[in-house]
Design a protein around this motif. Structure first.
Motif, short mmCIF file in Angstrom:
data_model
loop_
_atom_site.label_atom_id
_atom_site.label_comp_id
_atom_site.label_asym_id
_atom_site.label_seq_id
_atom_site.Cartn_x
_atom_site.Cartn_y
_atom_site.Cartn_z
N GLY A 43 21.84 -41.25 60.88
CA GLY A 43 22.25 -42.59 60.49
C GLY A 43 21.60 -43.67 61.34
O GLY A 43 21.19 -44.72 60.82
N LEU A 47 19.19 -46.67 60.02
CA LEU A 47 19.51 -48.08 60.27
C LEU A 47 18.39 -48.77 61.03
O LEU A 47 18.02 -49.91 60.70
CB LEU A 47 20.82 -48.16 61.06
N ILE A 170 25.83 -55.61 54.06
CA ILE A 170 25.49 -54.19 53.99
C ILE A 170 25.09 -53.66 55.36
O ILE A 170 25.53 -52.57 55.78
CB ILE A 170 24.37 -53.96 52.96
N LEU A 171 24.27 -54.43 56.09
CA LEU A 171 23.84 -53.99 57.41
C LEU A 171 25.01 -53.95 58.39
O LEU A 171 25.10 -53.04 59.21
CB LEU A 171 22.73 -54.91 57.93
N ALA A 174 26.96 -50.92 57.60
CA ALA A 174 26.27 -49.72 58.07
C ALA A 174 26.44 -49.55 59.57
O ALA A 174 26.67 -48.44 60.07
CB ALA A 174 24.78 -49.80 57.71
N ARG A 175 26.36 -50.66 60.32
CA ARG A 175 26.56 -50.57 61.77
C ARG A 175 27.98 -50.16 62.12
O ARG A 175 28.20 -49.33 63.02
CB ARG A 175 26.20 -51.91 62.43
N ALA A 177 30.07 -48.49 60.17
CA ALA A 177 30.26 -47.10 59.77
C ALA A 177 29.61 -46.14 60.76
O ALA A 177 30.17 -45.09 61.09
CB ALA A 177 29.68 -46.87 58.36
N LEU A 178 28.44 -46.52 61.26
CA LEU A 178 27.75 -45.68 62.23
C LEU A 178 28.54 -45.61 63.53
O LEU A 178 28.64 -44.55 64.15
CB LEU A 178 26.35 -46.22 62.48
#
Length: 301
Positions: A43, A47, A170-171, A174-175, A177-178
């Motif tokens: 991930g 990213l 979205i970014l 993603a951060r 979630a990571l």
């Protein structure tokens, strides 16, 4: 040789002997940790690879500066030159759309041709389309719009913020979630090392008891277990890096066609070696911390 160095050397040797004494159990434990670590590492690679190309997708980060209808071509060019001069580091591209060209394009569309045919004059202004570059586009675009609106002959600055906010959301997701995934994996690694060290401590119960009878300190007893956690996790981290490096090849082959459809080149890559070195060291420290916690709780006999 320094006594402390000799003790660490002995503890490290004991750790290796214990690992090789139970190869199947050791490999199974390292494999579990490897698979757990590979997920957030993959991930992170995705990213970090996405960030440089996010601004080059089909939906470019654009702002449109509409001039007043009575603005001349020279005044429009002056505003465009000022934008280039004052904000050169923030602009990827800039183009001017003349009012006559905009009207011709609208008339070419059958949906507008009949309505525009009855207008006596051209109601459209000149426009300057600015493509931004960099990060934090939403805040920067709003700041630039506030500045440009105050310039002479500028009537309106339109910010295409919907896609900007969507992309940054979205970014951010993603951060987040990571980060959540990394926390979950850290807990899983702690649990795996804790249980492994617990089993080792119980298996070495008699040996630890004899060592204490002959004067062994708590640090001497616990040190091999700390090395066990650190070595197992470091080996798993290195294996996870190798696994992700292998997995990236078929993933990049699958992504190649998708990237070309957006007119760009995109490939997933592992982070830089400094980041990977910090990853291995951090995982090893996490394993040592978990081992210390486990051996402290499970050698009180």
């Amino acid at each position: 040789m320094n006594p402390l160095i000799r003790q660490h050397r002995y503890a490290f040797g004991v750790t290796l002997r214990r690992l090789f004494a139970q190869p199947f159990s050791s490999l199974a434990n390292i494999l579990v940790i490897t698979l757990a670590l590979a997920i957030p590492l993959l991930g992170a690679a995705a990213l970090m690879s996405l960030r440089p190309v996010a601004s080059h997708l089909a939906a470019d980060p654009e702002m449109t500066v509409f001039m007043k209808v009575d603005a001349t071509s020279a005044e429009t060019d002056a505003v465009a030159d000022r934008i280039r001069r004052d904000h050169a580091g923030e602009i990827e591209d800039l183009r001017t759309v003349r009012r006559d060209r905009a009207l011709a394009d609208l008339k070419a569309n059958p949906a507008y041709a009949q309505a525009l045919a009855v207008l006596p004059d051209n109601p459209l202004p000149d426009a300057i389309v600015v493509t931004l570059k960099g990060e934090d586009l939403a805040k920067r675009s709003e700041k630039l719009a506030a500045i440009w609106k105050t310039w002479t002959k500028v009537d309106l600055v339109q910010v295409d913020s919907a896609w900007v906010q969507r992309l940054e959301a979205i970014l951010r997701f993603a951060r987040a979630a990571l980060l959540f995934l990394a926390v979950v994996v850290a807990v899983a690694v702690l649990a795996a090392v804790f249980n492994t060290v617990r089993m080792q401590a119980l298996a070495q119960r008699e040996e630890i008891g004899v060592a204490r009878l002959v004067g062994a300190t708590e640090s001497f007893v616990r040190r091999p277990f700390l090395y066990l956690g650190a070595v197992s996790c470091a080996a798993a981290a290195l294996a996870a890096i190798g696994l992700v490096a292998v997995v990236l090849d078929p993933l990049n082959a699958a992504l190649a066609d998708l990237a070309r459809s957006y007119g760009t080149e995109f490939a997933l890559r592992l982070p830089q070696w400094e980041w990977l070195a910090a990853f291995v060291v951090g995982v090893a420290l996490l394993g040592a911390l978990s081992a210390r916690w486990s051996v402290t709780r499970n050698t009180r006999f």
